[in-house]
Design a protein around this motif. Structure first.
Motif, PDB file in Angstrom:
ATOM      1  N   UNK A  59      21.532 -46.930 -28.859  1.00 19.21           N
ATOM      2  CA  UNK A  59      21.004 -45.678 -27.581  1.00 19.21           C
ATOM      3  C   UNK A  59      22.496 -44.433 -27.300  1.00 19.21           C
ATOM      4  N   UNK A  60      22.767 -43.674 -27.222  1.00 19.91           N
ATOM      5  CA  UNK A  60      23.490 -43.459 -26.812  1.00 19.91           C
ATOM      6  C   UNK A  60      23.756 -41.964 -25.460  1.00 19.91           C
ATOM      7  N   UNK A  61      24.301 -42.136 -25.719  1.00 24.87           N
ATOM      8  CA  UNK A  61      24.830 -41.198 -24.349  1.00 24.87           C
ATOM      9  C   UNK A  61      24.736 -39.878 -24.431  1.00 24.87           C
ATOM     10  N   UNK A  62      24.294 -39.466 -24.988  1.00 28.59           N
ATOM     11  CA  UNK A  62      24.977 -38.114 -25.534  1.00 28.59           C
ATOM     12  C   UNK A  62      26.162 -37.721 -26.328  1.00 28.59           C
ATOM     13  N   UNK A  63      26.066 -36.864 -26.887  1.00 30.89           N
ATOM     14  CA  UNK A  63      27.131 -36.147 -28.193  1.00 30.89           C
ATOM     15  C   UNK A  63      27.336 -35.356 -28.872  1.00 30.89           C
ATOM     16  N   UNK A  64      27.261 -35.605 -30.422  1.00 25.20           N
ATOM     17  CA  UNK A  64      27.534 -33.816 -31.240  1.00 25.20           C
ATOM     18  C   UNK A  64      26.762 -35.005 -32.645  1.00 25.20           C
ATOM     19  N   UNK A  65      26.047 -34.417 -32.968  1.00 23.72           N
ATOM     20  CA  UNK A  65      25.282 -34.733 -34.228  1.00 23.72           C
ATOM     21  C   UNK A  65      26.362 -33.840 -35.032  1.00 23.72           C
ATOM     22  N   UNK A  66      26.516 -34.218 -36.490  1.00 24.47           N
ATOM     23  CA  UNK A  66      27.259 -33.274 -37.783  1.00 24.47           C
ATOM     24  C   UNK A  66      27.044 -34.261 -38.817  1.00 24.47           C
ATOM     25  N   UNK A  97      25.453 -29.246 -37.182  1.00 24.62           N
ATOM     26  CA  UNK A  97      26.602 -29.864 -35.962  1.00 24.62           C
ATOM     27  C   UNK A  97      25.462 -29.161 -34.774  1.00 24.62           C
ATOM     28  N   UNK A  98      25.082 -30.189 -33.886  1.00 20.64           N
ATOM     29  CA  UNK A  98      23.603 -30.035 -32.917  1.00 20.64           C
ATOM     30  C   UNK A  98      24.238 -31.387 -31.945  1.00 20.64           C
ATOM     31  N   UNK A  99      24.370 -31.096 -30.333  1.00 22.94           N
ATOM     32  CA  UNK A  99      24.585 -31.807 -29.861  1.00 22.94           C
ATOM     33  C   UNK A  99      23.617 -32.527 -29.563  1.00 22.94           C
ATOM     34  N   UNK A 100      23.443 -34.280 -28.986  1.00 15.89           N
ATOM     35  CA  UNK A 100      22.951 -34.795 -28.629  1.00 15.89           C
ATOM     36  C   UNK A 100      22.068 -35.224 -26.855  1.00 15.89           C
ATOM     37  N   UNK A 101      20.962 -35.626 -26.693  1.00 18.26           N
ATOM     38  CA  UNK A 101      20.843 -35.843 -25.611  1.00 18.26           C
ATOM     39  C   UNK A 101      20.423 -37.093 -25.327  1.00 18.26           C
ATOM     40  N   UNK A 119      17.257 -37.456 -31.341  1.00 17.83           N
ATOM     41  CA  UNK A 119      16.559 -36.618 -30.312  1.00 17.83           C
ATOM     42  C   UNK A 119      18.173 -35.719 -30.182  1.00 17.83           C
ATOM     43  N   UNK A 120      17.753 -34.937 -30.177  1.00 16.13           N
ATOM     44  CA  UNK A 120      19.070 -33.029 -30.270  1.00 16.13           C
ATOM     45  C   UNK A 120      18.846 -32.274 -28.995  1.00 16.13           C
TER      46      UNK A 120
END
Length: 145
Positions: free
Chosen positions: A70-77, A46-50, A30-31
């Motif tokens: 489970x991620x608490x936001x961040x970035x996907x590249x 490159x997109x920020x994650x929700x 989920x971006x």
């Protein structure tokens, strides 16, 4: 002859180090602007994650195992068939301490009530983020149980 399965590398990194590194056929996340899926030879992105769940679908040779993170936001590249997820925090579903996550949810709900009563916008926003993180961890844990 069937085409060999197209796989790419997926790495999940937090300030504590590398927490996940495997080959995958598809990654779902989920971006901040919506749900995304990435497969082999995807265009660079490159997109920020929700705050949300990352699903890493492994190869057919691995019996189509799906890893839930489970991620608490961040970035996907994604580039050159390597996906890198950089997150402040990330936990594989099987490593989530659900009782700790439930306690965090309880604390966040209490903080939310206090912030609403005090009309404290900054505390309200922090409590909402903490609540989303705790609920996400519980949801990811439950998705594999």
């Amino acid at each position: 002859m069937a085409d060999p399965e197209k796989l790419f590398m997926v790495n999940v990194v937090t300030p504590d180090g590398l927490i996940f590194s495997h080959h995958s056929s598809i990654v779902e996340m989920r971006a901040i602007d919506g749900q995304r899926s990435v497969m082999y030879n995807h265009l660079p992105i490159l997109t920020p994650l929700a705050i949300g769940e990352i699903k890493v679908k492994r190869s057919r040779e691995m019996n189509n195992i799906v890893n839930h993170i489970a991620v608490s936001g961040g970035y996907f590249e994604f580039s050159n068939n390597v996906a890198t997820i950089i997150a402040d925090s990330a936990e594989r579903a099987n490593n989530i301490d659900v009782s700790r996550a439930k306690a965090a949810r309880e604390r966040a709900q209490n903080a939310l009530k206090k912030a609403q009563a005090a009309h404290d916008q900054r505390s309200l926003e922090r409590a909402q983020v903490a609540l989303r993180r705790a609920v996400n961890r519980i949801s990811v844990y439950n998705s594999v149980k």
